[in-house]
Design a protein around this motif. Structure first.
Motif, PDB file in Angstrom:
ATOM      1  N   GLY A   1      -9.425 -11.014  -8.903  1.00 13.44           N
ATOM      2  CA  GLY A   1     -10.868 -10.947  -9.121  1.00 13.44           C
ATOM      3  C   GLY A   1     -11.576 -10.084  -8.104  1.00 13.44           C
ATOM      4  N   SER A   2     -11.068 -10.035  -6.882  1.00  9.02           N
ATOM      5  CA  SER A   2     -11.663  -9.191  -5.829  1.00  9.02           C
ATOM      6  C   SER A   2     -10.533  -8.518  -5.062  1.00  9.02           C
ATOM      7  N   ILE A   3     -10.852  -7.379  -4.487  1.00  9.84           N
ATOM      8  CA  ILE A   3      -9.860  -6.604  -3.738  1.00  9.84           C
ATOM      9  C   ILE A   3     -10.173  -6.723  -2.257  1.00  9.84           C
ATOM     10  N   GLN A   4      -9.262  -7.256  -1.490  1.00 11.83           N
ATOM     11  CA  GLN A   4      -9.463  -7.384  -0.053  1.00 11.83           C
ATOM     12  C   GLN A   4      -9.292  -6.015   0.615  1.00 11.83           C
ATOM     13  N   PRO A   5     -10.145  -5.705   1.576  1.00 11.02           N
ATOM     14  CA  PRO A   5      -9.962  -4.410   2.273  1.00 11.02           C
ATOM     15  C   PRO A   5      -8.658  -4.389   3.052  1.00 11.02           C
ATOM     16  N   VAL A   6      -8.009  -3.261   3.004  1.00 12.54           N
ATOM     17  CA  VAL A   6      -6.735  -3.100   3.697  1.00 12.54           C
ATOM     18  C   VAL A   6      -7.001  -2.721   5.149  1.00 12.54           C
ATOM     19  N   PRO A   7      -6.362  -3.373   6.093  1.00 11.67           N
ATOM     20  CA  PRO A   7      -6.557  -2.983   7.504  1.00 11.67           C
ATOM     21  C   PRO A   7      -6.170  -1.528   7.727  1.00 11.67           C
ATOM     22  N   GLU A   8      -6.990  -0.816   8.478  1.00 11.09           N
ATOM     23  CA  GLU A   8      -6.721   0.600   8.750  1.00 11.09           C
ATOM     24  C   GLU A   8      -6.315   0.772  10.205  1.00 11.09           C
ATOM     25  N   TRP A   9      -5.399   1.667  10.430  1.00 15.22           N
ATOM     26  CA  TRP A   9      -4.970   2.014  11.778  1.00 15.22           C
ATOM     27  C   TRP A   9      -4.956   3.528  11.887  1.00 15.22           C
ATOM     28  N   ARG A  10      -5.246   3.989  13.076  1.00 19.52           N
ATOM     29  CA  ARG A  10      -5.303   5.439  13.268  1.00 19.52           C
ATOM     30  C   ARG A  10      -4.172   5.906  14.163  1.00 19.52           C
ATOM     31  N   GLY A  11      -3.694   7.092  13.876  1.00 25.82           N
ATOM     32  CA  GLY A  11      -2.660   7.679  14.699  1.00 25.82           C
ATOM     33  C   GLY A  11      -2.618   9.174  14.476  1.00 25.82           C
ATOM     34  N   SER A  12      -1.859   9.856  15.316  1.00 26.54           N
ATOM     35  CA  SER A  12      -1.741  11.307  15.171  1.00 26.54           C
ATOM     36  C   SER A  12      -0.821  11.627  14.000  1.00 26.54           C
ATOM     37  N   THR A  13      -0.790  12.888  13.564  1.00 27.47           N
ATOM     38  CA  THR A  13       0.068  13.313  12.464  1.00 27.47           C
ATOM     39  C   THR A  13       1.532  13.034  12.775  1.00 27.47           C
ATOM     40  N   ARG A  14       1.912  13.225  14.023  1.00 23.42           N
ATOM     41  CA  ARG A  14       3.301  12.979  14.412  1.00 23.42           C
ATOM     42  C   ARG A  14       3.644  11.499  14.294  1.00 23.42           C
ATOM     43  N   GLN A  15       2.671  10.634  14.591  1.00 20.16           N
ATOM     44  CA  GLN A  15       2.952   9.193  14.582  1.00 20.16           C
ATOM     45  C   GLN A  15       3.028   8.617  13.164  1.00 20.16           C
ATOM     46  N   VAL A  16       2.202   9.116  12.248  1.00 23.25           N
ATOM     47  CA  VAL A  16       2.102   8.481  10.931  1.00 23.25           C
ATOM     48  C   VAL A  16       2.783   9.287   9.829  1.00 23.25           C
ATOM     49  N   CYS A  17       3.546  10.339  10.190  1.00 24.09           N
ATOM     50  CA  CYS A  17       4.114  11.196   9.147  1.00 24.09           C
ATOM     51  C   CYS A  17       5.096  10.423   8.258  1.00 24.09           C
ATOM     52  N   GLY A  18       5.754   9.389   8.771  1.00 25.45           N
ATOM     53  CA  GLY A  18       6.707   8.629   7.977  1.00 25.45           C
ATOM     54  C   GLY A  18       6.072   7.605   7.067  1.00 25.45           C
ATOM     55  N   LEU A  19       4.770   7.449   7.145  1.00 24.54           N
ATOM     56  CA  LEU A  19       4.090   6.444   6.331  1.00 24.54           C
ATOM     57  C   LEU A  19       3.588   7.007   5.009  1.00 24.54           C
ATOM     58  N   TRP A  20       3.871   8.275   4.704  1.00 25.84           N
ATOM     59  CA  TRP A  20       3.407   8.851   3.454  1.00 25.84           C
ATOM     60  C   TRP A  20       3.912   8.021   2.279  1.00 25.84           C
ATOM     61  N   PRO A  21       3.144   7.712   1.251  1.00 22.85           N
ATOM     62  CA  PRO A  21       1.806   8.255   0.945  1.00 22.85           C
ATOM     63  C   PRO A  21       0.669   7.341   1.375  1.00 22.85           C
TER      64      PRO A  21
END
Length: 506
Positions: free
Chosen positions: A30-50
């Motif tokens: 019925g409702s969509i909970q917001p997804v927690p966001e985390w920030r990182g550099s391109t090098r740090q988060v490149c494996g999390l695609w998509p």
């Protein structure tokens, strides 16, 4: 043909929508909970695609806290957003908000973060004090003023004289001219505060010529009594601009009011002797600096305004000297972050003070400094008696590269929206942050105010960024403004020497 194409086409697999499979028993949300966001550099988060996406706010500048809507980290300061990200047109910010909601905490976070980027904080007048502990922690210079704790000589050119000896040509002339104009502006400003109105054009011309005569005749750094003595001695150059027509009596008549006002500055009038003695602790250009003026009583409003204006003048003069030396290649380039707190106290000192402040602060972009002005409300700025001063004071907000607003009453919104466009939702957000805290019946104390540490960052007509400022444990240890309330009060007799105690029954 059409049937063959249809038979040869592979049907796309069915996928659920963002809420899941529709229909009874299929688990549709019925409702969509917001997804927690985390920030990182391109090098740090490149494996999390998509699952990695671009950030909504620029990751440039001092980390202030979390976005109150998305939970993402908000990085923001006027120097980085102007110099590195080119997001604002000039490196300045104006901070508004009711007392106790964390304006000084926000500015301290910016100052500490910028110090890490190599930008030196200059706090030109700390009334509480809010910034002394921070500057001491950064290894900076603390200059105490007020009473017998320290003096600031408004005729002291500071480091301009020594810097001019290292320069040649137009650079040298520019440094000396700037120092002269600042001294003249400060003497005129002190007279404005003392009289509650600016000096006349003729008096300013007399002061200008008297300062030049003083520089020619005096060895060392002059003080205000030396300037008074020059005007009393009636040198020929000063008499010419006084238009005395060859009559000494007419000269004395023309300079009588000016002489009387200077006596008030020299002999301990309403502004004391703070400005008439040699500077106690000269400001340095290679360290973070705070002028601690917290020892001046709040009842001495004129003295507070005059001291803060003198600190601003000395600070911007030092910045100009540093820029001239860097332009000539004599010293490395230094950038500064200038904090102008409690702006309203200075603006109310007298008619014409707004022009003085405007002249000191208008060219921050070309001077290579970032500035942040702090005041409580727009009403403080617009309570000036003269309409032209009110318009100029509002211009401080309008010209700022960014406006950071905390909790404000609803009556402020019509005045604030004239300077900064705010949507209805943004206005209601700011009004909600100024609500009083609730009472906690369990612990018998007030809960934290709903707007403490919450600010809306506005850049022009863009949607505001709501941010909750979060302090680290180190910052909480440094910025304890309630340290004198940590211990309970105790009643006890003061130990006195035996000879001061009277005889029994005496």
């Amino acid at each position: 043909m059409s049937r063959k194409k249809q038979e040869g086409t592979t049907a796309a697999p069915a996928r659920p929508g963002p809420r899941g499979w529709p229909g009874r028993g299929r688990g549709r949300a019925g409702s969509i909970q917001p997804v927690p966001e985390w920030r990182g550099s391109t090098r740090q988060v490149c494996g999390l695609w998509p699952f990695a996406v671009g950030s909504g706010t620029p990751m440039v500048g001092v980390p202030l806290g979390r976005n109150m809507v998305t939970g993402a980290t908000v990085c923001c300061d006027p120097v980085s957003w102007f110099q590195r990200a080119n997001l604002i047109s000039n490196p300045s910010a104006f901070v508004l908000g009711l007392p106790g909601l964390g304006k000084s905490t926000l500015v301290r976070r910016m100052a500490a973060g910028l110090a890490g980027y190599g930008v030196m904080p200059l706090v030109l007048g700390d009334l509480k004090p809010d910034y002394v502990d921070l500057i001491e922690a950064l290894g900076g210079q603390v200059i105490a003023l007020g009473g017998d704790r320290g003096h600031i000589n408004v005729l002291d050119p500071g480091e301009a004289t020594s810097a001019a000896e290292r320069l040649t040509g137009s650079a040298r002339a520019m440094v000396l001219t700037d120092a002269h104009e600042r001294r003249l502006t400060m003497v005129s400003s002190l007279l404005t505060i003392l009289r509650a109105q600016p000096p006349t054009d003729r008096e300013e011309t007399i002061l200008d010529r008297a300062l030049r005569v003083l520089d020619e005749r005096h060895d060392g750094v002059p003080v205000l009594p030396d300037l008074l003595e020059v005007i009393r001695s009636a040198p020929e150059d000063v008499r010419q601009v006084a238009l005395d027509r060859g009559s000494l009596e007419r000269y004395q008549e023309v300079t009588e009011n000016l002489e009387a006002s200077l006596i008030g500055l020299v002999d301990g009038g309403r502004l004391g002797r703070t400005f008439s003695r040699p500077t106690t602790n000269p400001m340095r250009r290679d360290r973070p600096v705070v002028y601690d003026v917290s020892h001046i009583d709040d009842a001495q409003t004129d003295l507070q305004a005059a001291v803060m204006l003198a600190c601003w003048s000395a600070g911007f003069g030092t910045v100009n000297v540093a820029n001239a030396l860097a332009d000539a290649g004599v010293e490395p380039r230094r950038h500064y972050f200038v904090v102008l707190d409690e702006l309203w106290r200075v603006l109310r000192a007298g008619r014409g003070i707004v022009d003085r402040v405007d002249a000191l602060t208008r060219l921050n972009r070309t001077r290579g400094v970032g500035t942040v002005m702090v005041s409580h409300t727009m009403s403080d700025l617009l309570a000036l008696p003269a309409e032209e001063d009110r318009m100029k004071a509002r211009g401080f907000v309008e010209r700022s590269g960014m406006v950071v607003a905390g909790g404000l009453p609803g009556a402020e919104m019509p005045m604030l929206t004239q300077a900064v466009p705010l949507s209805r939702a943004e206005q209601e957000l700011l009004i909600g942050w100024q609500d009083p805290p609730a009472w906690d019946p369990v612990h018998h104390r007030e809960t934290e105010p709903p707007g403490r540490g919450k600010f809306l960052v506005k850049v022009g007509g863009r949607p505001g960024i709501p941010v909750q400022v979060q302090l680290t444990a180190v910052e909480l240890g440094i910025h304890d403004t309630n340290k004198r309330w940590r211990e309970l009060s105790r009643v006890g007799r003061v130990e006195r020497p035996a000879e001061q105690v009277g005889p029994p029954g005496g």
